[in-house]
Design a protein around this motif. Structure first.
Motif, PDB file in Angstrom:
ATOM      1  N   THR A 170       0.832  -1.213   0.000  1.00 42.80           N
ATOM      2  CA  THR A 170       0.000   0.000   0.000  1.00 42.80           C
ATOM      3  C   THR A 170       0.864   1.260   0.000  1.00 42.80           C
ATOM      4  O   THR A 170       0.373   2.359   0.273  1.00 42.80           O
ATOM      5  CB  THR A 170      -0.938   0.018   1.213  1.00 42.80           C
ATOM      6  OG1 THR A 170      -0.151  -0.091   2.422  1.00 42.80           O
ATOM      7  CG2 THR A 170      -1.929  -1.123   1.153  1.00 42.80           C
ATOM      8  N   TYR A 172       2.412   2.319  -2.707  1.00 41.16           N
ATOM      9  CA  TYR A 172       2.203   2.879  -4.045  1.00 41.16           C
ATOM     10  C   TYR A 172       3.469   3.542  -4.589  1.00 41.16           C
ATOM     11  O   TYR A 172       3.400   4.496  -5.354  1.00 41.16           O
ATOM     12  CB  TYR A 172       1.029   3.865  -4.047  1.00 41.16           C
ATOM     13  CG  TYR A 172      -0.231   3.276  -3.493  1.00 41.16           C
ATOM     14  CD1 TYR A 172      -0.811   2.158  -4.088  1.00 41.16           C
ATOM     15  CD2 TYR A 172      -0.834   3.798  -2.354  1.00 41.16           C
ATOM     16  CE1 TYR A 172      -1.958   1.587  -3.571  1.00 41.16           C
ATOM     17  CE2 TYR A 172      -1.987   3.230  -1.835  1.00 41.16           C
ATOM     18  CZ  TYR A 172      -2.545   2.123  -2.442  1.00 41.16           C
ATOM     19  OH  TYR A 172      -3.683   1.558  -1.928  1.00 41.16           O
ATOM     20  N   CYS A 226      -5.768   5.374 -13.113  1.00 45.09           N
ATOM     21  CA  CYS A 226      -5.894   4.992 -11.707  1.00 45.09           C
ATOM     22  C   CYS A 226      -4.721   5.578 -10.909  1.00 45.09           C
ATOM     23  O   CYS A 226      -3.558   5.329 -11.225  1.00 45.09           O
ATOM     24  CB  CYS A 226      -5.925   3.471 -11.567  1.00 45.09           C
ATOM     25  SG  CYS A 226      -6.082   2.891  -9.868  1.00 45.09           S
ATOM     26  N   LYS A 227      -5.018   6.343  -9.879  1.00 46.35           N
ATOM     27  CA  LYS A 227      -3.976   7.059  -9.137  1.00 46.35           C
ATOM     28  C   LYS A 227      -3.008   6.125  -8.422  1.00 46.35           C
ATOM     29  O   LYS A 227      -1.865   6.496  -8.143  1.00 46.35           O
ATOM     30  CB  LYS A 227      -4.610   8.012  -8.129  1.00 46.35           C
ATOM     31  CG  LYS A 227      -5.430   7.329  -7.043  1.00 46.35           C
ATOM     32  CD  LYS A 227      -6.043   8.362  -6.107  1.00 46.35           C
ATOM     33  CE  LYS A 227      -6.874   7.689  -5.012  1.00 46.35           C
ATOM     34  NZ  LYS A 227      -7.483   8.699  -4.108  1.00 46.35           N
ATOM     35  N   TYR A 228      -3.442   4.897  -8.132  1.00 44.01           N
ATOM     36  CA  TYR A 228      -2.608   3.993  -7.344  1.00 44.01           C
ATOM     37  C   TYR A 228      -1.438   3.396  -8.125  1.00 44.01           C
ATOM     38  O   TYR A 228      -0.542   2.807  -7.536  1.00 44.01           O
ATOM     39  CB  TYR A 228      -3.456   2.857  -6.775  1.00 44.01           C
ATOM     40  CG  TYR A 228      -4.589   3.334  -5.904  1.00 44.01           C
ATOM     41  CD1 TYR A 228      -4.358   4.126  -4.789  1.00 44.01           C
ATOM     42  CD2 TYR A 228      -5.903   2.992  -6.201  1.00 44.01           C
ATOM     43  CE1 TYR A 228      -5.394   4.574  -3.986  1.00 44.01           C
ATOM     44  CE2 TYR A 228      -6.950   3.432  -5.410  1.00 44.01           C
ATOM     45  CZ  TYR A 228      -6.698   4.224  -4.307  1.00 44.01           C
ATOM     46  OH  TYR A 228      -7.724   4.663  -3.530  1.00 44.01           O
ATOM     47  N   TYR A 232       3.920   2.630 -10.488  1.00 43.92           N
ATOM     48  CA  TYR A 232       4.122   1.211 -10.782  1.00 43.92           C
ATOM     49  C   TYR A 232       4.262   0.945 -12.279  1.00 43.92           C
ATOM     50  O   TYR A 232       5.287   0.488 -12.764  1.00 43.92           O
ATOM     51  CB  TYR A 232       2.967   0.390 -10.207  1.00 43.92           C
ATOM     52  CG  TYR A 232       3.176  -1.108 -10.332  1.00 43.92           C
ATOM     53  CD1 TYR A 232       4.211  -1.731  -9.648  1.00 43.92           C
ATOM     54  CD2 TYR A 232       2.341  -1.885 -11.132  1.00 43.92           C
ATOM     55  CE1 TYR A 232       4.432  -3.099  -9.764  1.00 43.92           C
ATOM     56  CE2 TYR A 232       2.542  -3.248 -11.248  1.00 43.92           C
ATOM     57  CZ  TYR A 232       3.584  -3.856 -10.568  1.00 43.92           C
ATOM     58  OH  TYR A 232       3.796  -5.197 -10.689  1.00 43.92           O
ATOM     59  N   ASN A 267      -9.568   0.245  -9.445  1.00 44.71           N
ATOM     60  CA  ASN A 267      -8.737  -0.164  -8.327  1.00 44.71           C
ATOM     61  C   ASN A 267      -7.539  -0.928  -8.871  1.00 44.71           C
ATOM     62  O   ASN A 267      -7.597  -1.461  -9.983  1.00 44.71           O
ATOM     63  CB  ASN A 267      -9.515  -1.029  -7.342  1.00 44.71           C
ATOM     64  CG  ASN A 267      -8.970  -0.932  -5.929  1.00 44.71           C
ATOM     65  OD1 ASN A 267      -7.809  -1.219  -5.691  1.00 44.71           O
ATOM     66  ND2 ASN A 267      -9.817  -0.513  -4.987  1.00 44.71           N
ATOM     67  N   ASP A 268      -6.478  -0.967  -8.080  1.00 44.06           N
ATOM     68  CA  ASP A 268      -5.268  -1.668  -8.531  1.00 44.06           C
ATOM     69  C   ASP A 268      -5.167  -3.040  -7.877  1.00 44.06           C
ATOM     70  O   ASP A 268      -4.064  -3.493  -7.545  1.00 44.06           O
ATOM     71  CB  ASP A 268      -4.016  -0.840  -8.237  1.00 44.06           C
ATOM     72  CG  ASP A 268      -3.679  -0.799  -6.751  1.00 44.06           C
ATOM     73  OD1 ASP A 268      -4.612  -0.849  -5.931  1.00 44.06           O
ATOM     74  OD2 ASP A 268      -2.481  -0.730  -6.409  1.00 44.06           O
ATOM     75  N   ARG A 273      -3.966  -5.810 -11.793  1.00 46.10           N
ATOM     76  CA  ARG A 273      -2.722  -5.047 -11.983  1.00 46.10           C
ATOM     77  C   ARG A 273      -1.590  -5.846 -12.595  1.00 46.10           C
ATOM     78  O   ARG A 273      -0.748  -5.306 -13.321  1.00 46.10           O
ATOM     79  CB  ARG A 273      -2.282  -4.515 -10.607  1.00 46.10           C
ATOM     80  CG  ARG A 273      -1.101  -3.565 -10.635  1.00 46.10           C
ATOM     81  CD  ARG A 273      -0.628  -3.264  -9.212  1.00 46.10           C
ATOM     82  NE  ARG A 273      -0.040  -4.441  -8.579  1.00 46.10           N
ATOM     83  CZ  ARG A 273      -0.236  -4.783  -7.306  1.00 46.10           C
ATOM     84  NH1 ARG A 273      -1.024  -4.059  -6.529  1.00 46.10           N
ATOM     85  NH2 ARG A 273       0.362  -5.860  -6.818  1.00 46.10           N
TER      86      ARG A 273
END
Length: 326
Positions: A170, A172, A226-228, A232, A267-268, A273
C-alpha cells in the motif's frame, strides 16, 4: 473552416457512437430474460476467457457462508455456459484448495505468452525476409524464456518476489519488475486485445461486522488513470475495454439478482494489476448483507447471474469492433 467542420463532425460521430454503446448496455440490462437458455452464438469462437474464482479454501465467516467455495461454484457454472458458446475457458483454480495469487498470474502469463508464440510461429511459414525471420525467432526464444520464469513461480511461490509486486503493498511507490514489464509489452499483441478476457469472481463484505446494511453489485477495472499505479506502471493497453466489460457486467448482474447497482470503480487489485489483458473483477453482491447472501447461495439466482455474465461476455465480443471504431 471546412477542415474544422469535418473535425467537429468526426468528434460528434465518435461521441454519438460512444453514447449509443454505453446507453444500450444500460438500457437493455433490465429487459433481458435471465432465466432463458442462451441462444447459440459464434461471438466466442476462437476467444479465450480466463475465469478466476477469488480466494480459496472453504472457511465460513458469516452464517456458514464460504466466499471461496461460493466463488468456485459460480465459476464452474459460468465455465460451462461460456464453453457452450464456443469459448476456450482457462480456470485459475478448479477445486476448493487455495491457489496463491502469484501462481494464478503465472499460469495466466504462461498461457498468454504461448498463444503469442504460436501466432509468431505461423508467420515463419510465410514468405518473409531473413531479417524478419530472425526478429521473429528472437521473440519466440524470448517468450519461451519468460514462460520459464513463470514456471519458477508455479514450482515455488517464494520465487514470485522476483517478478511480482505484493498484493498487500500500500506504499504505491513500487515500480514494476523488469521481467513482468517485458511480459506486459508482449501482451500488447493485438491477439490479446481482440481475443482474450479476464474475469475475477468475488462477493463483497462491508468494512465492519456491525454493518449488515451495505448491499449491491460493483465491478472493478484498471486503466492508466488509476492514481494507485502512477509509480508502478502506466502503459496498460486495455483500460478502455476493461471499463466496457465492467459496465456491461454490473448492469446485467445487478438486474439478474435484483441487487442495488453500485456502478463501476477503478482499483489496482492484484488480479487486475499484474497482467495486461482486458479484465474485470466482479463483486456480485455483499455476503455481509443477509438478503444479498441468501440470493448468493440460491441456485435460482446463481443461474440468472451466470447467465447475466455470459450475456455480458457475448455482448462485449459482439460489439468489440464498434468499441474499437470510436
Amino acid at each position: 473552416m471546412k477542415h474544422t467542420a469535418r473535425w467537429i463532425t468526426g468528434l460528434l460521430v465518435a461521441a454519438t457512437i460512444a453514447l449509443v454503446v454505453c446507453s444500450c448496455a444500460a438500457s437493455d440490462a433490465g429487459a433481458l430474460d435471465y432465466d432463458a437458455t442462451i441462444e447459440p452464438s459464434d461471438a466466442l469462437s476462437g476467444r479465450t476467457v480466463v475465469i478466476d474464482p477469488g480466494h480459496g479454501n472453504s472457511e465460513s465467516y458469516i452464517e456458514n457462508f464460504s466466499e471461496g467455495l461460493n466463488n468456485l461454484v459460480y465459476a464452474l457454472e459460468l465455465r460451462e455456459k461460456l464453453e457452450a458458446q464456443g469459448a476456450k475457458v482457462i480456470m485459475t483454480r478448479e477445486t476448493e484448495a487455495n491457489v496463491e495469487n502469484y501462481q494464478r498470474m503465472a499460469k495466466l502469463h504462461i498461457y498468454t505468452l504461448g498463444l503469442i508464440k504460436d501466432e509468431l510461429s505461423k508467420q515463419l511459414l510465410c514468405d518473409i525476409s531473413e531479417s524478419e525471420r530472425q526478429s521473429i525467432g528472437f521473440d519466440i526464444n524470448e517468450l519461451t524464456k519468460l514462460q520459464g520464469d513463470m514456471e519458477l513461480v508455479l514450482d515455488d511461490a517464494d520465487n514470485a518476489k522476483l517478478f511480482f509486486n505484493s498484493p498487500y503493498d500500500t506504499t504505491y511507490s513500487t515500480q514494476i519488475k523488469s521481467v513482468l514489464r517485458e511480459i506486459f509489452e508482449y501482451e500488447e499483441h493485438q491477439l490479446v486485445r481482440q481475443n482474450m478476457l479476464y474475469i475475477s469472481i468475488h462477493s463483497n463484505a462491508s468494512g465492519t461486522f456491525e454493518d449488515t446494511e451495505t448491499n449491491g453489485t460493483i465491478t472493478y477495472f484498471l486503466s492508466n488513470s488509476c492514481k494507485y499505479i502512477r509509480n508502478y506502471y502506466t502503459n496498460y493497453k486495455n483500460g478502455d475495454l476493461s471499463e466496457r466489460i465492467a459496465e456491461l457486467t454490473v448492469d446485467r448482474v445487478s438486474a439478474a439478482g435484483s441487487f442495488k447497482n453500485r456502478g463501476t470503480a477503478q482499483n489496482d487489485y492484484f488480479m487486475l494489476r499484474e497482467h495486461n489483458l482486458p479484465a474485470v473483477l466482479i463483486e456480485i453482491a455483499y455476503h455481509s448483507n443477509p438478503s444479498d447472501r441468501e440470493k448468493l447461495v440460491d441456485p435460482y439466482y446463481r443461474n440468472r447471474i451466470t447467465n447475466a455474465i455470459t450475456l455480458s461476455v457475448l455482448s462485449y465480443f459482439e460489439k468489440l469492433e464498434l468499441y474499437e471504431s470510436k
